[in-house]
Design a protein around this motif. Structure first.
Motif, PDB file in Angstrom:
ATOM      1  N   LEU A   1       6.563  35.970  57.172  1.00 18.69           N
ATOM      2  CA  LEU A   1       5.138  35.984  57.977  1.00 18.69           C
ATOM      3  C   LEU A   1       4.347  35.036  57.350  1.00 18.69           C
ATOM      4  O   LEU A   1       3.760  34.116  57.902  1.00 18.69           O
ATOM      5  CB  LEU A   1       4.554  37.371  57.882  1.00 18.69           C
ATOM      6  CG  LEU A   1       5.533  38.309  58.694  1.00 18.69           C
ATOM      7  CD1 LEU A   1       4.887  39.837  58.499  1.00 18.69           C
ATOM      8  CD2 LEU A   1       5.357  38.217  60.358  1.00 18.69           C
ATOM      9  N   LEU A   2       4.327  34.909  55.995  1.00 16.92           N
ATOM     10  CA  LEU A   2       3.369  33.952  55.252  1.00 16.92           C
ATOM     11  C   LEU A   2       3.988  32.450  55.711  1.00 16.92           C
ATOM     12  O   LEU A   2       2.903  31.631  55.580  1.00 16.92           O
ATOM     13  CB  LEU A   2       3.433  34.024  53.729  1.00 16.92           C
ATOM     14  CG  LEU A   2       2.727  35.340  53.374  1.00 16.92           C
ATOM     15  CD1 LEU A   2       3.055  35.477  51.789  1.00 16.92           C
ATOM     16  CD2 LEU A   2       1.144  35.336  53.669  1.00 16.92           C
ATOM     17  N   TYR A   3       5.220  32.280  55.714  1.00 18.05           N
ATOM     18  CA  TYR A   3       5.851  31.051  56.042  1.00 18.05           C
ATOM     19  C   TYR A   3       5.251  30.231  57.279  1.00 18.05           C
ATOM     20  O   TYR A   3       4.511  29.292  57.578  1.00 18.05           O
ATOM     21  CB  TYR A   3       7.105  30.986  56.071  1.00 18.05           C
ATOM     22  CG  TYR A   3       7.920  29.633  56.519  1.00 18.05           C
ATOM     23  CD1 TYR A   3       8.103  28.422  55.872  1.00 18.05           C
ATOM     24  CD2 TYR A   3       8.408  29.637  57.877  1.00 18.05           C
ATOM     25  CE1 TYR A   3       8.566  27.367  56.214  1.00 18.05           C
ATOM     26  CE2 TYR A   3       9.095  28.347  58.356  1.00 18.05           C
ATOM     27  CZ  TYR A   3       9.081  27.239  57.540  1.00 18.05           C
ATOM     28  OH  TYR A   3       9.597  26.006  57.857  1.00 18.05           O
ATOM     29  N   TYR A   4       5.360  31.398  58.311  1.00 18.15           N
ATOM     30  CA  TYR A   4       4.983  30.912  59.757  1.00 18.15           C
ATOM     31  C   TYR A   4       3.448  31.033  60.128  1.00 18.15           C
ATOM     32  O   TYR A   4       2.927  30.281  60.796  1.00 18.15           O
ATOM     33  CB  TYR A   4       5.454  31.875  60.810  1.00 18.15           C
ATOM     34  CG  TYR A   4       6.773  31.502  61.109  1.00 18.15           C
ATOM     35  CD1 TYR A   4       7.158  30.221  61.751  1.00 18.15           C
ATOM     36  CD2 TYR A   4       8.148  32.344  60.710  1.00 18.15           C
ATOM     37  CE1 TYR A   4       8.521  29.896  61.867  1.00 18.15           C
ATOM     38  CE2 TYR A   4       9.234  32.163  60.905  1.00 18.15           C
ATOM     39  CZ  TYR A   4       9.467  30.761  61.391  1.00 18.15           C
ATOM     40  OH  TYR A   4      10.969  30.399  61.764  1.00 18.15           O
ATOM     41  N   PHE A   5       2.572  31.793  59.178  1.00 15.96           N
ATOM     42  CA  PHE A   5       1.243  32.108  59.698  1.00 15.96           C
ATOM     43  C   PHE A   5       0.291  31.739  58.449  1.00 15.96           C
ATOM     44  O   PHE A   5      -0.941  31.545  58.589  1.00 15.96           O
ATOM     45  CB  PHE A   5       1.086  33.433  60.294  1.00 15.96           C
ATOM     46  CG  PHE A   5       1.804  33.785  61.300  1.00 15.96           C
ATOM     47  CD1 PHE A   5       1.509  33.170  62.468  1.00 15.96           C
ATOM     48  CD2 PHE A   5       2.820  34.496  61.300  1.00 15.96           C
ATOM     49  CE1 PHE A   5       2.167  33.399  63.538  1.00 15.96           C
ATOM     50  CE2 PHE A   5       3.808  34.776  62.369  1.00 15.96           C
ATOM     51  CZ  PHE A   5       3.141  34.348  63.478  1.00 15.96           C
ATOM     52  N   GLY A   6       0.706  31.500  57.233  1.00 14.78           N
ATOM     53  CA  GLY A   6      -0.252  31.114  56.069  1.00 14.78           C
ATOM     54  C   GLY A   6      -0.759  32.273  55.316  1.00 14.78           C
ATOM     55  O   GLY A   6      -0.897  32.134  54.177  1.00 14.78           O
ATOM     56  N   SER A   7      -1.427  33.185  55.931  1.00  9.90           N
ATOM     57  CA  SER A   7      -2.025  34.495  55.370  1.00  9.90           C
ATOM     58  C   SER A   7      -2.113  35.626  56.432  1.00  9.90           C
ATOM     59  O   SER A   7      -2.042  35.303  57.589  1.00  9.90           O
ATOM     60  CB  SER A   7      -3.350  33.986  54.992  1.00  9.90           C
ATOM     61  OG  SER A   7      -4.240  33.777  56.028  1.00  9.90           O
ATOM     62  N   LYS A   8      -2.481  36.795  55.832  1.00 11.50           N
ATOM     63  CA  LYS A   8      -2.583  38.097  56.451  1.00 11.50           C
ATOM     64  C   LYS A   8      -3.766  37.719  57.652  1.00 11.50           C
ATOM     65  O   LYS A   8      -3.696  38.066  58.801  1.00 11.50           O
ATOM     66  CB  LYS A   8      -2.774  39.102  55.930  1.00 11.50           C
ATOM     67  CG  LYS A   8      -3.085  40.526  56.647  1.00 11.50           C
ATOM     68  CD  LYS A   8      -3.457  41.587  55.551  1.00 11.50           C
ATOM     69  CE  LYS A   8      -3.585  42.834  56.317  1.00 11.50           C
ATOM     70  NZ  LYS A   8      -4.037  43.756  55.436  1.00 11.50           N
TER      71      LYS A   8
END
Length: 206
Positions: A45-52
């Protein structure tokens, strides 16, 4: 060989995240828990979106596209053959459509989180502060309202819509909320026409 028709992984994760937050909200959401629920992990999720925070902002946008009445609400302004007051009422009718309530609840939950976490949801707050206002201002400019007045009136109109959304969620009385807006929409239309006519009388620029 990868299936050429397969859904890109980022889009798949965003779709599943939208499913999740529309049902569960975000108050207790963690990336680890979300990853487990949708069949991935927090690292992906961090790889694709960077942050929550970025994931939440993009999820809200993705979720909004599932509610065609909500998405189409703003297009009601782009019909010069319909009186402005009627168009403003049509916009509210689209926003307040019953099928949009899950999205409205999610929107205000995310907004509350953003308000209490300065700096963490800047992209989301920037969109909230400008997207609708800019769209309404463009429609008012097309109506002949001068740029400065169009910007001020658009901001007021959107602020009223936000308040009406809150009232709708709080009371569930869509009919009463719509009735309370009818006079306001008419007043906004009159103010827009007055600003337009003032420019026509003075011969000044728009």
């Amino acid at each position: 060989m990868a299936d050429a028709g397969a859904e890109p992984e980022r889009d798949r994760l965003l779709r599943l995240t939208a499913d999740y937050v529309l049902e569960q909200g975000i108050a207790e959401m963690t990336l680890r828990g979300l990853g487990s629920a949708i069949g991935t992990n927090n690292r992906m999720l961090l790889y694709y979106f960077g942050s929550k925070e970025k994931l939440i902002g993009q999820t809200l946008l993705a979720a909004s596209q599932r509610f065609p009445a909500f998405t189409a609400a703003m297009t009601a302004l782009d019909d010069p053959g319909t009186p402005l007051g009627d168009r403003l009422i049509a916009c509210w009718r689209g926003i307040a459509a019953p099928e949009n309530l899950p999205f409205l609840r999610l929107f205000f939950e995310i907004f509350g989180q953003a308000a209490h976490n300065p700096g963490r949801f800047d992209d989301f707050l920037m969109r909230v502060g400008h997207d609708w206002t800019n769209q309404v201002a463009v429609a008012l400019r097309a109506e002949g309202v001068p740029a400065a007045a169009a910007g001020r009136l658009a901001r007021e109109i959107v602020a009223v819509w936000r308040g009406l959304q809150f009232d709708l969620i709080s009371t569930g009385d869509a009919e009463a909320v719509a009735a309370s807006y009818a006079g306001t929409a008419s007043a906004f239309a009159q103010r827009c026409h007055a600003a337009r006519d003032e420019v026509a009388r003075s011969g000044g620029p728009r």
